[in-house]
Design a protein around this motif. Structure first.
Motif, PDB file in Angstrom:
ATOM      1  N   VAL A  15       4.392  -7.189   5.022  1.00  0.00           N
ATOM      2  CA  VAL A  15       3.423  -8.047   4.886  1.00  0.00           C
ATOM      3  C   VAL A  15       3.255  -8.324   3.198  1.00  0.00           C
ATOM      4  CG1 VAL A  15       0.838  -8.215   4.456  1.00  0.00           C
ATOM      5  CG2 VAL A  15       1.755  -7.645   6.687  1.00  0.00           C
ATOM      6  N   ALA A  16       3.726  -7.040   2.562  1.00  0.00           N
ATOM      7  CA  ALA A  16       3.947  -6.860   1.070  1.00  0.00           C
ATOM      8  C   ALA A  16       4.729  -8.065   0.555  1.00  0.00           C
ATOM      9  CB  ALA A  16       4.212  -5.433   0.722  1.00  0.00           C
ATOM     10  N   GLU A  17       5.731  -8.004   1.440  1.00  0.00           N
ATOM     11  CA  GLU A  17       6.952  -8.838   1.071  1.00  0.00           C
ATOM     12  C   GLU A  17       6.566 -10.368   1.151  1.00  0.00           C
ATOM     13  OE1 GLU A  17      11.804  -8.843   0.950  1.00  0.00           O
ATOM     14  OE2 GLU A  17      10.812  -7.687   2.636  1.00  0.00           O
ATOM     15  N   LYS A  18       5.974 -10.417   2.208  1.00  0.00           N
ATOM     16  CA  LYS A  18       5.535 -11.999   2.502  1.00  0.00           C
ATOM     17  C   LYS A  18       4.594 -12.516   1.347  1.00  0.00           C
ATOM     18  CE  LYS A  18       3.773 -14.954   6.000  1.00  0.00           C
ATOM     19  NZ  LYS A  18       3.365 -14.904   7.583  1.00  0.00           N
ATOM     20  N   LEU A  19       3.653 -11.648   1.233  1.00  0.00           N
ATOM     21  CA  LEU A  19       2.600 -11.971   0.183  1.00  0.00           C
ATOM     22  C   LEU A  19       3.452 -12.166  -1.098  1.00  0.00           C
ATOM     23  CD1 LEU A  19      -0.259  -9.859   1.115  1.00  0.00           C
ATOM     24  CD2 LEU A  19      -0.138 -12.312   1.427  1.00  0.00           C
ATOM     25  N   ASN A  20       4.402 -11.689  -1.701  1.00  0.00           N
ATOM     26  CA  ASN A  20       5.181 -11.890  -2.878  1.00  0.00           C
ATOM     27  C   ASN A  20       6.465 -11.296  -2.930  1.00  0.00           C
ATOM     28  OD1 ASN A  20       5.855 -12.025  -5.430  1.00  0.00           O
ATOM     29  ND2 ASN A  20       4.180 -10.757  -6.345  1.00  0.00           N
ATOM     30  N   ASP A  26       8.729 -11.385  -4.866  1.00  0.00           N
ATOM     31  CA  ASP A  26       9.284 -11.272  -6.029  1.00  0.00           C
ATOM     32  C   ASP A  26       8.797 -10.035  -6.619  1.00  0.00           C
ATOM     33  OD1 ASP A  26      11.009 -13.746  -6.376  1.00  0.00           O
ATOM     34  OD2 ASP A  26       9.281 -15.067  -6.949  1.00  0.00           O
ATOM     35  N   ASN A  27       7.861  -9.436  -5.790  1.00  0.00           N
ATOM     36  CA  ASN A  27       7.286  -7.923  -6.317  1.00  0.00           C
ATOM     37  C   ASN A  27       8.654  -6.940  -6.567  1.00  0.00           C
ATOM     38  OD1 ASN A  27       5.891  -5.661  -6.643  1.00  0.00           O
ATOM     39  ND2 ASN A  27       4.335  -6.096  -5.185  1.00  0.00           N
ATOM     40  N   PRO A  28       8.565  -6.613  -7.694  1.00  0.00           N
ATOM     41  CA  PRO A  28       9.726  -5.581  -7.748  1.00  0.00           C
ATOM     42  C   PRO A  28       9.551  -4.185  -7.210  1.00  0.00           C
ATOM     43  CG  PRO A  28       8.650  -5.886  -9.849  1.00  0.00           C
ATOM     44  CD  PRO A  28       8.127  -6.919  -9.003  1.00  0.00           C
ATOM     45  N   ARG A  29       8.297  -3.750  -6.992  1.00  0.00           N
ATOM     46  CA  ARG A  29       8.152  -2.668  -6.426  1.00  0.00           C
ATOM     47  C   ARG A  29       7.973  -2.639  -4.723  1.00  0.00           C
ATOM     48  NH1 ARG A  29       5.508  -3.047 -10.552  1.00  0.00           N
ATOM     49  NH2 ARG A  29       4.306  -4.943  -9.822  1.00  0.00           N
ATOM     50  N   VAL A  30       8.246  -3.648  -4.191  1.00  0.00           N
ATOM     51  CA  VAL A  30       8.642  -3.768  -2.804  1.00  0.00           C
ATOM     52  C   VAL A  30      10.154  -3.557  -2.684  1.00  0.00           C
ATOM     53  CG1 VAL A  30       8.682  -5.576  -0.838  1.00  0.00           C
ATOM     54  CG2 VAL A  30       6.812  -5.376  -2.102  1.00  0.00           C
ATOM     55  N   ALA A  31      10.939  -4.372  -3.796  1.00  0.00           N
ATOM     56  CA  ALA A  31      12.508  -3.979  -3.647  1.00  0.00           C
ATOM     57  C   ALA A  31      12.594  -2.517  -3.910  1.00  0.00           C
ATOM     58  CB  ALA A  31      13.060  -4.770  -4.657  1.00  0.00           C
ATOM     59  N   GLU A  34      -8.909  -4.124  -0.579  1.00  0.00           N
ATOM     60  CA  GLU A  34      -8.488  -5.290   0.176  1.00  0.00           C
ATOM     61  C   GLU A  34      -9.660  -6.372   0.404  1.00  0.00           C
ATOM     62  OE1 GLU A  34      -5.708  -6.035   4.243  1.00  0.00           O
ATOM     63  OE2 GLU A  34      -6.445  -4.134   3.815  1.00  0.00           O
ATOM     64  N   THR A  35     -10.894  -5.724   0.511  1.00  0.00           N
ATOM     65  CA  THR A  35     -11.976  -6.565   0.858  1.00  0.00           C
ATOM     66  C   THR A  35     -12.237  -7.492  -0.494  1.00  0.00           C
ATOM     67  OG1 THR A  35     -13.739  -4.853  -0.084  1.00  0.00           O
ATOM     68  CG2 THR A  35     -13.121  -4.892   2.297  1.00  0.00           C
ATOM     69  N   ILE A  36     -11.599  -7.064  -1.748  1.00  0.00           N
ATOM     70  CA  ILE A  36     -11.866  -7.719  -3.100  1.00  0.00           C
ATOM     71  C   ILE A  36     -10.725  -8.614  -3.157  1.00  0.00           C
ATOM     72  CG2 ILE A  36     -11.942  -7.469  -5.399  1.00  0.00           C
ATOM     73  CD1 ILE A  36     -13.287  -4.683  -5.026  1.00  0.00           C
ATOM     74  N   GLU A  37      -9.538  -8.278  -2.742  1.00  0.00           N
ATOM     75  CA  GLU A  37      -8.471  -9.114  -2.981  1.00  0.00           C
ATOM     76  C   GLU A  37      -7.158  -8.644  -1.909  1.00  0.00           C
ATOM     77  OE1 GLU A  37      -5.163 -10.538  -6.237  1.00  0.00           O
ATOM     78  OE2 GLU A  37      -7.080 -10.565  -6.965  1.00  0.00           O
ATOM     79  N   ASN A  38      -6.579  -9.475  -1.146  1.00  0.00           N
ATOM     80  CA  ASN A  38      -5.540  -9.283  -0.437  1.00  0.00           C
ATOM     81  C   ASN A  38      -4.207  -9.734  -1.164  1.00  0.00           C
ATOM     82  OD1 ASN A  38      -4.274  -8.603   2.127  1.00  0.00           O
ATOM     83  ND2 ASN A  38      -4.302 -10.682   2.644  1.00  0.00           N
ATOM     84  N   ASN A  39      -3.386  -8.759  -1.421  1.00  0.00           N
ATOM     85  CA  ASN A  39      -2.207  -8.866  -2.231  1.00  0.00           C
ATOM     86  C   ASN A  39      -1.224  -7.982  -2.018  1.00  0.00           C
ATOM     87  OD1 ASN A  39      -2.399  -6.545  -3.992  1.00  0.00           O
ATOM     88  ND2 ASN A  39      -4.067  -7.600  -5.084  1.00  0.00           N
ATOM     89  N   SER A  40       0.139  -8.315  -2.392  1.00  0.00           N
ATOM     90  CA  SER A  40       1.190  -7.573  -2.065  1.00  0.00           C
ATOM     91  C   SER A  40       1.212  -6.002  -2.669  1.00  0.00           C
ATOM     92  CB  SER A  40       2.419  -8.378  -2.716  1.00  0.00           C
ATOM     93  OG  SER A  40       3.610  -7.529  -2.742  1.00  0.00           O
ATOM     94  N   GLU A  41       0.601  -5.708  -3.670  1.00  0.00           N
ATOM     95  CA  GLU A  41       0.528  -4.276  -4.325  1.00  0.00           C
ATOM     96  C   GLU A  41      -0.396  -3.562  -3.403  1.00  0.00           C
ATOM     97  OE1 GLU A  41       2.316  -3.891  -6.696  1.00  0.00           O
ATOM     98  OE2 GLU A  41       2.589  -5.657  -8.005  1.00  0.00           O
ATOM     99  N   ILE A  42      -1.534  -4.104  -2.908  1.00  0.00           N
ATOM    100  CA  ILE A  42      -2.328  -3.084  -1.872  1.00  0.00           C
ATOM    101  C   ILE A  42      -1.618  -2.935  -0.731  1.00  0.00           C
ATOM    102  CG2 ILE A  42      -4.408  -3.348  -0.502  1.00  0.00           C
ATOM    103  CD1 ILE A  42      -5.756  -5.107  -2.713  1.00  0.00           C
ATOM    104  N   HIS A  43      -0.908  -3.892  -0.154  1.00  0.00           N
ATOM    105  CA  HIS A  43      -0.192  -3.541   1.268  1.00  0.00           C
ATOM    106  C   HIS A  43       0.995  -2.741   0.735  1.00  0.00           C
ATOM    107  CE1 HIS A  43      -2.187  -6.084   4.124  1.00  0.00           C
ATOM    108  NE2 HIS A  43      -2.427  -7.112   2.993  1.00  0.00           N
TER     109      HIS A  43
END
Length: 214
Positions: A143-148, A150-155, A102-111
Motif C-alpha cells: 500500500v505504501a508503495e502504491k500510494l507513492n 517514489d518514496n525513498p523510505r519504501v525502497a 490515518e484518520t487525518i491523512e492517508n499516505n505512504s509514510e503512515i502505511h
C-alpha cells in the motif's frame, strides 16, 4: 470601516502565521533529537514530547506519525538487544497513533510505519507469526508503495528486508545492496511536502552502500 476590516484581517493572518511557525519550530526541535536518541528510554521520552504536540495540533498527522516512529525505533533497539519478547508493546503503541494519523491523512509514510510495526510484532516469534503479522507487513508495504512509488523510505525498508533475510528464505545481501542504491537515488531527488514531513533514512542507505559485502 474597510480599512479597519483590512487591519483586522492582517492581524488574524499574522497570528495564524505565528502559530504555524511555533508548531513547525516545536516539531523541528524534536525531530532533530531523533538522531541523538540511543536507548529505548530516549525514544520513549521523545514519543512523550511528540504526543504533547499531537494533543495540541489535532488536525496534523505528523506529530502522531512521529510518536509512532519513536515507538518503532524503541522497538528496533530492543530487537537489536535481543529483547524480542517485548516487541508487541512498542509495536501496538505505534499502531494506535498510526490509526489516529490515518484518520487525518492517508499516505505512504503512515502505511510504511504500519509495515514496520507489523514486522516488529512478527519478530516476537517469526515462525508462528510469519503468516499473520508478516503477511500484514507485506500488505502495508504494498500500500505504501502504491500510494507513492517514489518514496525513498519504501525502497529503504525493501532493501533492509532483502539484505537481512537469510538466503534460504529468499534474501540476498547482493540484491539488498542494489536496493539500497536505488533508495539513495530516490533520496537524492526526494522533496518533502512540508518542513516537518519525514526525511529520515538517507544516512542508513549510504552506510550500507559503503560496507563491503561479506
Amino acid at each position: 470601516m474597510k480599512k479597519y476590516l483590512l487591519s483586522f484581517a492582517l492581524v488574524v493572518l499574522s497570528v495564524t502565521a505565528f502559530a504555524q511557525t511555533g508548531y513547525e519550530k516545536a516539531m523541528t526541535e524534536k525531530i532533530t533529537k531523533l538522531e541523538a536518541c540511543k536507548s529505548p528510554e530516549d525514544f520513549q521520552a521523545l514519543a512523550n514530547d511528540f504526543q504533547r504536540i499531537a494533543e495540541k495540533e489535532k488536525d496534523k498527522w505528523q506529530p502522531l506519525y512521529y510518536v509512532a516512529f519513536s515507538f518503532i525505533q524503541k522497538g528496533r533497539i530492543q530487537m537489536r538487544d535481543g529483547k524480542t519478547a517485548d516487541l508487541d508493546i512498542p509495536a501496538d503503541q505505534a499502531m494506535k497513533y498510526l490509526a489516529s494519523a490515518e484518520t487525518i491523512e492517508n499516505n505512504s509514510e503512515i502505511h510504511l510505519l504500519k509495515k514496520m510495526a507489523y514486522s516488529l510484532k512478527m519478530m516476537v516469534n517469526p515462525m508462528q507469526r510469519y503468516m499473520t503479522d508478516g503477511a500484514k507487513a507485506a500488505e502495508e508495504l504494498a500500500v505504501a508503495e502504491k500510494l507513492n512509488p517514489d518514496n525513498p523510505r519504501v525502497a529503504l525498508i525493501k532493501a533492509e528486508d532483502m539484505y537481512f533475510t537469510p538466503e534460504q528464505y529468499g534474501g540476498s545481501k547482493t540484491k539488498g545492496l542494489e536496493l539500497f542504491k536505488l533508495a539513495l537515488e530516490k533520496f537524492n531527488s526526494f522533496k518533502p511536502k512540508t518542513s516537518v514531513d519525514p526525511v529520515w533514512g538517507k544516512e542508513e542507505a549510504e552506510y550500507f552502500i559503503s560496507q563491503p559485502l561479506k
